[in-house]
Design a protein around this motif. Sequence first.
Motif, short mmCIF file in Angstrom:
data_model
loop_
_atom_site.label_atom_id
_atom_site.label_comp_id
_atom_site.label_asym_id
_atom_site.label_seq_id
_atom_site.Cartn_x
_atom_site.Cartn_y
_atom_site.Cartn_z
N THR A 1 0.82 -1.22 0.00
CA THR A 1 0.00 0.00 0.00
C THR A 1 0.86 1.26 0.00
O THR A 1 0.39 2.33 -0.39
N GLN B 1 0.37 5.07 -1.64
CA GLN B 1 0.52 6.30 -0.85
C GLN B 1 1.50 7.24 -1.54
O GLN B 1 1.29 8.45 -1.59
N LEU C 1 -5.99 4.54 4.58
CA LEU C 1 -6.46 3.29 4.00
C LEU C 1 -7.76 2.88 4.68
O LEU C 1 -7.84 2.82 5.90
N ARG D 1 -9.91 -1.74 1.07
CA ARG D 1 -9.02 -1.88 -0.08
C ARG D 1 -8.79 -0.55 -0.79
O ARG D 1 -8.20 -0.52 -1.86
N GLN D 2 -9.30 0.53 -0.22
CA GLN D 2 -9.19 1.83 -0.89
C GLN D 2 -8.43 2.83 -0.03
O GLN D 2 -8.67 2.94 1.18
N MET D 3 -7.52 3.56 -0.65
CA MET D 3 -6.79 4.63 0.03
C MET D 3 -7.24 5.94 -0.59
O MET D 3 -7.34 6.05 -1.81
#
Length: 181
Positions: A140, A144, A166, A169-171
């Motif tokens: 991840t 970022q 986060l 599953r989405q940031m």
Amino acid sequence: MEVFDIAKGKDELLINNEIKAREVLVIGPHGEQVGVKSLSDALTLASYASLDLVLISPTANPPVAKVMDYNKFRYEKKKKAKEALKKQKANHSELKEFRLSPTIDVGDFETKLKNATKYAMKGDRIKLSIRFKGRQMAHTEIGQEVLLKFAKRLEEYTDIQDAPKLEGRQMSMLLVPKKNK
């Protein structure tokens, strides 16, 4: 034969001969209180001043009527409403969302950046999001980095309101336009 009044808009006030009250509390053209007068006296007073008698508060006891130029009053009211709407729109910026990928290509990145820059210059808020698929969840930090790189390129027009975070599953992160334009 019955006579029907033409339906007025909800913001319209009764003027001159439309007023049905017998007596009204009259307020002069400069805001001075003239006193309780019969409707005919009040109409005469208004006609001498070449102005209209406008029923301001029909529910009061006695009803309150003001001597004024009704067309000018309506014009000023519309002008104030338009200004208020303008200020409301200025304060309410839209939220534009851009979806990126942790493996985004340079061309796609530049295209999305160009579009986001247009919206940022216009004063809209920008939400950036990355959806991780499968094994991408193990890295991840790559997503970022993409978000922070995007924000860095937009820092001339925006500030970071919400840092990348986060959620499942989405940031996502939120950028807001800079105040000192």
